[in-house]
Design a protein around this motif. Structure first.
Motif, PDB file in Angstrom:
ATOM      1  N   LEU A   1       2.519 -16.735  42.400  1.00  0.00           N
ATOM      2  CA  LEU A   1       4.309 -16.336  41.725  1.00  0.00           C
ATOM      3  C   LEU A   1       5.310 -17.406  42.317  1.00  0.00           C
ATOM      4  N   ARG A   2       4.740 -17.090  43.693  1.00  0.00           N
ATOM      5  CA  ARG A   2       5.866 -17.670  44.456  1.00  0.00           C
ATOM      6  C   ARG A   2       6.517 -19.224  43.632  1.00  0.00           C
TER       7      ARG A   2
ATOM      8  N   THR B   1      -2.693 -17.040  47.046  1.00  0.00           N
ATOM      9  CA  THR B   1      -2.779 -16.605  46.755  1.00  0.00           C
ATOM     10  C   THR B   1      -2.441 -16.168  45.169  1.00  0.00           C
ATOM     11  N   GLU B   2      -2.196 -14.958  44.865  1.00  0.00           N
ATOM     12  CA  GLU B   2      -1.481 -14.652  43.797  1.00  0.00           C
ATOM     13  C   GLU B   2      -0.023 -14.787  43.642  1.00  0.00           C
ATOM     14  N   GLU B   3       0.181 -13.289  44.829  1.00  0.00           N
ATOM     15  CA  GLU B   3       1.826 -14.328  45.289  1.00  0.00           C
ATOM     16  C   GLU B   3       2.313 -15.467  45.479  1.00  0.00           C
ATOM     17  N   GLN B   4       1.332 -16.242  46.273  1.00  0.00           N
ATOM     18  CA  GLN B   4       1.477 -17.850  46.237  1.00  0.00           C
ATOM     19  C   GLN B   4       1.883 -18.297  45.211  1.00  0.00           C
TER      20      GLN B   4
ATOM     21  N   GLU C   1       5.400 -20.463  40.985  1.00  0.00           N
ATOM     22  CA  GLU C   1       6.319 -20.262  39.360  1.00  0.00           C
ATOM     23  C   GLU C   1       7.310 -20.194  39.578  1.00  0.00           C
TER      24      GLU C   1
ATOM     25  N   TYR D   1       0.568 -26.250  39.124  1.00  0.00           N
ATOM     26  CA  TYR D   1       1.018 -25.017  37.960  1.00  0.00           C
ATOM     27  C   TYR D   1       1.143 -26.104  36.011  1.00  0.00           C
TER      28      TYR D   1
END
Length: 395
Positions: free
Chosen positions: A171-172, A166-169, A174, A136
């Motif tokens: 974002l989570r 994934t993009e979702e992971q 972050e 990150y």
């Protein structure tokens, strides 16, 4: 020990009634709805105290009065925020709160990368994964100069980790790192945290330590005058994040803090999990060394890994010898009682807990679900009873 329970106020899904059923009699709370630097008035304190007393409990510890960034940076707004902090501290003391826990962590408060890490037995734990954090910091936040602060091995691991997400992971991840966890002062956006980190670019560890000492010189006399014992909480995790200074992470840091204002009102929160997350910290030895200034204990456990990742373990598992630590703390309480000290009973709480059973389907604060902490408190209570029986012959 005073068995206590962290409570985030009337909005907390885990109620004071739940805490009583778990066996706690002390409450660890703060005025979490007033976290913008305003003074906590006598009326604010009295209102919260009345709620706690009505539940048949005692307000054992205030955790925490937020320490504004202006104080940590010692910038032009420093005096305004220090004076407000001192006034809130005085009002807590006059209102009957005996201990105030606080921290001096810049930008981010306690930080985890995974709030739902699956354990072998089926519970969900909090975890800090170094590869995920570096992924990150370097490749998502793209903090200036970040890549040069890490070794090639962890950078390679971080890149592999990010490529598998994934993009979702992402974002989570972050959200977990920068959106703020329970009890923290700030929640950030990606651009916002970049700006906040940038404010510390020219602040060394030595500068930050000097700012902490100046803060202590201001607040310790106020605490002493109003019958409050201050208990600084360690950095969590106790090493640098985002290249920021960390000055409450190891034995030498505690020595500096206690020596800077050598008064019994200037003490520490012995957080077994936070100090235990740093390689080289022996929590039981630290407790022995600073026994006289332990004002509050957070009893949780962690399992460390070679790359400085760690997972929050069962309260009696992990790397910290919890039985030895409790045994020492009970001996310290007996020593204080023999000396006639007013602080002979040390408040403690079962810090954090796994997400267990039907709590997994409820909305709860990460780390602060009911069943996991109830289990932890019961285990700790059992250790205390065993220690008392075999060390002092109590039945």
């Amino acid at each position: 020990m005073l068995e206590s329970w962290r409570w985030f106020g009337p909005q907390d899904p885990v109620t004071l009634s739940h805490a009583r059923q778990a066996g706690a009699t002390g409450v660890v709370t703060a005025l979490h709805h007033i976290y913008d630097g305003r003074v906590w008035t006598p009326e604010d304190v009295a209102e919260r105290m009345a709620i706690i007393r009505q539940a048949g409990m005692v307000w054992a510890v205030c955790e925490s009065i937020p320490v504004n960034s202006a104080i940590k940076l010692r910038n032009k707004d420093w005096r305004r925020y220090v004076d407000a902090w001192k006034e809130s501290l005085a009002n807590l003391g006059k209102g009957g709160v005996p201990v105030v826990c606080y921290n001096f962590m810049p930008v981010v408060d306690w930080t985890r990368t995974n709030l739902l890490y699956p354990m072998e037995a089926g519970g969900l734990a909090l975890r800090f994964d170094m590869a995920e954090f570096v992924a990150y910091d370097v490749f998502v936040l793209k903090r200036k100069g970040a890549e040069g602060q890490y070794g090639q091995e962890i950078l390679a691991a971080a890149k592999r980790r990010l490529e598998a997400m994934t993009e979702e992971q992402i974002l989570r991840l972050e959200v977990n790192i920068i959106a703020g966890l329970p009890g923290g002062e700030d929640s950030h956006t990606r651009e916002g945290i970049r700006r906040e980190i940038g404010l510390y670019d020219d602040l060394s560890d030595g500068d930050m330590r000097a700012n902490l000492v100046e803060f202590l010189r201001e607040v310790v006399p106020v605490a002493a005058e109003n019958g409050v014992r201050l208990a600084i909480h360690p950095d969590d995790p106790p090493f640098s994040l985002f290249g920021l200074p960390r000055v409450v992470s190891k034995t030498e840091d505690i020595e500096t803090i206690l020596a800077s204002v050598d008064h019994e009102a200037n003490g520490i929160t012995l957080c077994a999990g936070s100090y235990g997350s740093r390689h080289g910290n022996d929590v039981v030895s630290m407790a022995r060394r600073f026994a006289d200034r332990i004002q509050f204990a957070h009893l949780r456990n962690v399992t460390k890994e070679a790359d400085w990742s760690f997972t929050e373990s069962d309260h009696l598992g992990g790397d910290v010898d919890m039985v030895a630590l409790i045994s020492f703390l009970r001996r310290e309480e007996r020593r204080r009682a023999a000396a006639g000290r007013s602080d002979q009973v040390i408040p403690m709480r079962p810090d954090h807990g796994h997400l267990l059973i039907d709590d997994q389907s409820k909305k709860v604060n990460p780390g602060y679900s009911c069943i996991g902490r109830l289990k932890g408190l019961a285990e700790l209570r059992g250790v205390i009873a065993a220690v008392d029986k075999f060390e002092t012959g109590l039945q």
